[in-house]
Every structure is written in C-alpha cells, then in structure tokens.
Design a protein around this motif. Sequence first.
Motif, PDB file in Angstrom:
ATOM      1  N   TYR A  20      -9.996 -46.774 -29.905  1.00  0.00           N
ATOM      2  CA  TYR A  20      -9.811 -46.044 -30.942  1.00  0.00           C
ATOM      3  C   TYR A  20      -8.463 -45.213 -31.184  1.00  0.00           C
ATOM      4  CZ  TYR A  20     -10.385 -40.428 -33.286  1.00  0.00           C
ATOM      5  OH  TYR A  20      -9.656 -39.455 -33.406  1.00  0.00           O
ATOM      6  N   LEU A  21      -8.097 -45.038 -30.359  1.00  0.00           N
ATOM      7  CA  LEU A  21      -6.563 -44.593 -30.535  1.00  0.00           C
ATOM      8  C   LEU A  21      -5.938 -45.911 -31.734  1.00  0.00           C
ATOM      9  CD1 LEU A  21      -5.720 -43.178 -26.763  1.00  0.00           C
ATOM     10  CD2 LEU A  21      -6.098 -41.533 -29.127  1.00  0.00           C
ATOM     11  N   ALA A  22      -5.691 -47.447 -31.787  1.00  0.00           N
ATOM     12  CA  ALA A  22      -5.012 -47.548 -31.723  1.00  0.00           C
ATOM     13  C   ALA A  22      -5.721 -47.869 -33.356  1.00  0.00           C
ATOM     14  CB  ALA A  22      -5.447 -49.672 -31.340  1.00  0.00           C
ATOM     15  N   GLU A  23      -6.777 -47.627 -33.637  1.00  0.00           N
ATOM     16  CA  GLU A  23      -7.115 -47.680 -35.230  1.00  0.00           C
ATOM     17  C   GLU A  23      -6.913 -46.486 -36.333  1.00  0.00           C
ATOM     18  OE1 GLU A  23     -11.606 -47.597 -35.932  1.00  0.00           O
ATOM     19  OE2 GLU A  23     -11.980 -49.314 -33.393  1.00  0.00           O
ATOM     20  N   LEU A  24      -6.381 -45.001 -35.229  1.00  0.00           N
ATOM     21  CA  LEU A  24      -5.784 -44.411 -36.320  1.00  0.00           C
ATOM     22  C   LEU A  24      -4.760 -44.858 -36.824  1.00  0.00           C
ATOM     23  CD1 LEU A  24      -6.128 -41.317 -33.548  1.00  0.00           C
ATOM     24  CD2 LEU A  24      -7.550 -41.577 -35.620  1.00  0.00           C
ATOM     25  N   LEU A  25      -4.059 -45.725 -36.383  1.00  0.00           N
ATOM     26  CA  LEU A  25      -2.934 -45.782 -36.717  1.00  0.00           C
ATOM     27  C   LEU A  25      -2.721 -46.883 -37.875  1.00  0.00           C
ATOM     28  CD1 LEU A  25      -1.070 -46.726 -33.213  1.00  0.00           C
ATOM     29  CD2 LEU A  25      -1.095 -44.132 -35.112  1.00  0.00           C
ATOM     30  N   PRO A  26      -1.771 -47.414 -39.038  1.00  0.00           N
ATOM     31  CA  PRO A  26      -2.643 -47.862 -39.555  1.00  0.00           C
ATOM     32  C   PRO A  26      -2.182 -48.615 -39.911  1.00  0.00           C
ATOM     33  CG  PRO A  26      -0.626 -46.298 -40.387  1.00  0.00           C
ATOM     34  CD  PRO A  26      -0.988 -45.946 -38.797  1.00  0.00           C
ATOM     35  N   MET A  27      -0.980 -49.707 -39.038  1.00  0.00           N
ATOM     36  CA  MET A  27      -0.607 -51.098 -38.714  1.00  0.00           C
ATOM     37  C   MET A  27      -0.074 -50.676 -37.244  1.00  0.00           C
ATOM     38  SD  MET A  27      -1.564 -53.252 -41.048  1.00  0.00           S
ATOM     39  CE  MET A  27      -0.557 -54.530 -40.852  1.00  0.00           C
ATOM     40  N   PRO A  28      -0.572 -50.890 -36.410  1.00  0.00           N
ATOM     41  CA  PRO A  28       0.270 -50.616 -34.719  1.00  0.00           C
ATOM     42  C   PRO A  28       0.873 -51.637 -34.403  1.00  0.00           C
ATOM     43  CG  PRO A  28      -2.878 -51.092 -35.060  1.00  0.00           C
ATOM     44  CD  PRO A  28      -2.396 -50.911 -36.038  1.00  0.00           C
ATOM     45  N   ARG A  29       1.632 -51.680 -34.564  1.00  0.00           N
ATOM     46  CA  ARG A  29       1.929 -52.737 -33.552  1.00  0.00           C
ATOM     47  C   ARG A  29       2.144 -52.444 -32.135  1.00  0.00           C
ATOM     48  NH1 ARG A  29       7.768 -49.540 -34.378  1.00  0.00           N
ATOM     49  NH2 ARG A  29       7.677 -49.351 -36.488  1.00  0.00           N
ATOM     50  N   PRO A  30       2.183 -54.075 -31.761  1.00  0.00           N
ATOM     51  CA  PRO A  30       1.311 -54.472 -30.885  1.00  0.00           C
ATOM     52  C   PRO A  30       1.822 -54.412 -28.987  1.00  0.00           C
ATOM     53  CG  PRO A  30       1.777 -56.841 -32.039  1.00  0.00           C
ATOM     54  CD  PRO A  30       2.411 -55.847 -32.634  1.00  0.00           C
ATOM     55  N   GLU A  31       3.444 -53.893 -29.806  1.00  0.00           N
ATOM     56  CA  GLU A  31       3.672 -53.450 -28.637  1.00  0.00           C
ATOM     57  C   GLU A  31       3.345 -52.231 -27.925  1.00  0.00           C
ATOM     58  OE1 GLU A  31       7.196 -53.105 -31.387  1.00  0.00           O
ATOM     59  OE2 GLU A  31       6.038 -54.503 -30.440  1.00  0.00           O
ATOM     60  N   TRP A  32       2.972 -51.054 -29.394  1.00  0.00           N
ATOM     61  CA  TRP A  32       2.000 -49.595 -29.385  1.00  0.00           C
ATOM     62  C   TRP A  32       0.685 -50.034 -28.805  1.00  0.00           C
ATOM     63  CZ3 TRP A  32       3.202 -46.621 -33.884  1.00  0.00           C
ATOM     64  CH2 TRP A  32       3.834 -46.148 -33.957  1.00  0.00           C
ATOM     65  N   GLU A  33       0.042 -51.507 -29.368  1.00  0.00           N
ATOM     66  CA  GLU A  33      -1.331 -50.901 -28.575  1.00  0.00           C
ATOM     67  C   GLU A  33      -1.030 -51.332 -27.188  1.00  0.00           C
ATOM     68  OE1 GLU A  33      -3.067 -54.338 -30.951  1.00  0.00           O
ATOM     69  OE2 GLU A  33      -3.294 -52.665 -31.863  1.00  0.00           O
ATOM     70  N   THR A  34      -0.582 -52.420 -26.593  1.00  0.00           N
ATOM     71  CA  THR A  34      -0.186 -52.851 -25.306  1.00  0.00           C
ATOM     72  C   THR A  34       0.182 -51.214 -24.478  1.00  0.00           C
ATOM     73  OG1 THR A  34       0.918 -55.393 -25.646  1.00  0.00           O
ATOM     74  CG2 THR A  34       1.177 -54.170 -23.567  1.00  0.00           C
ATOM     75  N   GLN A  35       0.875 -50.445 -24.912  1.00  0.00           N
ATOM     76  CA  GLN A  35       1.623 -49.261 -24.553  1.00  0.00           C
ATOM     77  C   GLN A  35       0.351 -48.117 -24.067  1.00  0.00           C
ATOM     78  OE1 GLN A  35       4.339 -48.811 -22.095  1.00  0.00           O
ATOM     79  NE2 GLN A  35       4.495 -51.014 -22.551  1.00  0.00           N
ATOM     80  N   ILE A  36      -0.403 -48.253 -25.592  1.00  0.00           N
ATOM     81  CA  ILE A  36      -1.564 -47.089 -25.332  1.00  0.00           C
ATOM     82  C   ILE A  36      -2.728 -47.478 -24.530  1.00  0.00           C
ATOM     83  CG2 ILE A  36      -3.544 -46.540 -27.123  1.00  0.00           C
ATOM     84  CD1 ILE A  36      -1.860 -46.833 -29.038  1.00  0.00           C
ATOM     85  N   ARG A  37      -2.917 -48.457 -23.815  1.00  0.00           N
ATOM     86  CA  ARG A  37      -4.212 -49.485 -23.087  1.00  0.00           C
ATOM     87  C   ARG A  37      -3.619 -49.169 -22.212  1.00  0.00           C
ATOM     88  NH1 ARG A  37      -8.904 -51.694 -23.008  1.00  0.00           N
ATOM     89  NH2 ARG A  37      -8.544 -52.331 -24.603  1.00  0.00           N
ATOM     90  N   LYS A  38      -2.046 -49.367 -21.606  1.00  0.00           N
ATOM     91  CA  LYS A  38      -1.851 -49.212 -20.331  1.00  0.00           C
ATOM     92  C   LYS A  38      -1.427 -47.682 -19.627  1.00  0.00           C
ATOM     93  CE  LYS A  38       1.964 -52.111 -19.475  1.00  0.00           C
ATOM     94  NZ  LYS A  38       2.767 -52.280 -19.274  1.00  0.00           N
TER      95      LYS A  38
END
Length: 159
Positions: A20-38
């Motif tokens: 859900y959180l990653a889908e809100l972002l237009p083009m989430p950077r891979p490092e953002w996705e990793t930090q969100i997951r953590k």
Amino acid sequence: MLDPLRVAPPSLREDLASSYLAELLPMPRPEWETQIRKAVRRACATGDPNSAAVLALLAASDNAAARAAGEALEVWAETGLGQLAFGTPDDSCATATRPVTTIRASGLTLPSPSASRADYSQAERLSVATLKLVAAYALRLVSGDRTRAKVLLFDEAWF
C-alpha cells in the motif's frame, strides 16, 4: 480506519502495508521500498502496529532514503483518502456488527481496466490502493466468525 496494519490478518500485514505505502508513490525508488519494508517490519514487531508508527520510524531513521520516503508518504497521510490508512494507537479499526454490511467507496477515481499501472494518475493510484484495503477488510469480515454464513460481493474486482 483502514490501516493496513490493522485490517489485514497478522500473516499478511507486512506485505499489505508495504505494498500500500509503495503504491502511493509515483515511482518509488528501490531504496525507498526497502526502507519502507524495514519500517513496516519494525512496526509489526510492536504490540500495536499502525501506519503512523511506520511514518515515525522512517522520519527518525539515520538513513536518508528512509527519511525521504517518510516525507513523501507523510503528505498522503495528511490528506483525503490517504488519511484512512494511517492509523494511530488511539484510532479504532472499522468494525461490522450488523447481519448485512455495505461498504460504499465513494470519491474513488478508478483507472480503465486496460490502463497500465505506469500511466495511473495520483488519484487513480490512491483509489486502487484504497480498494485493496477495502478488499482486505472485507476478507477479514468473511474469515471471521465461521459459525455465520457470509457472502462477499465486490463490484470492482477487475482492479
């Protein structure tokens, strides 16, 4: 409140919230996705996981990518439909106690079934992500009390 860390069954919370959180972002950077997951994983490890705690963990991180992702998500947490998904420990989760429960998701801007995800507008991204939370909540209702018969109708099943 449709906080993904509250409406999903415990076994699916981390995946639903991270998605859900990653889908809100237009083009989430891979490092953002990793930090969100953590951050979601750390929030899940607490006794009362919620999306506001994920934002707080991102904001307090020593990692620049985590702070940037948290800043981008905070905008969504403060406005419109996004507010539904960012619960705090004081917020209660939506409950259903009547024999018939109708969930009306008004104000959604859904993309055409043939549209590519890369072409979704901000409103369409938020609407699709919100519908996923509604679906998770509906599945939670259906999987509850097994002594009662249930029927689930989901008009927007093509998303």
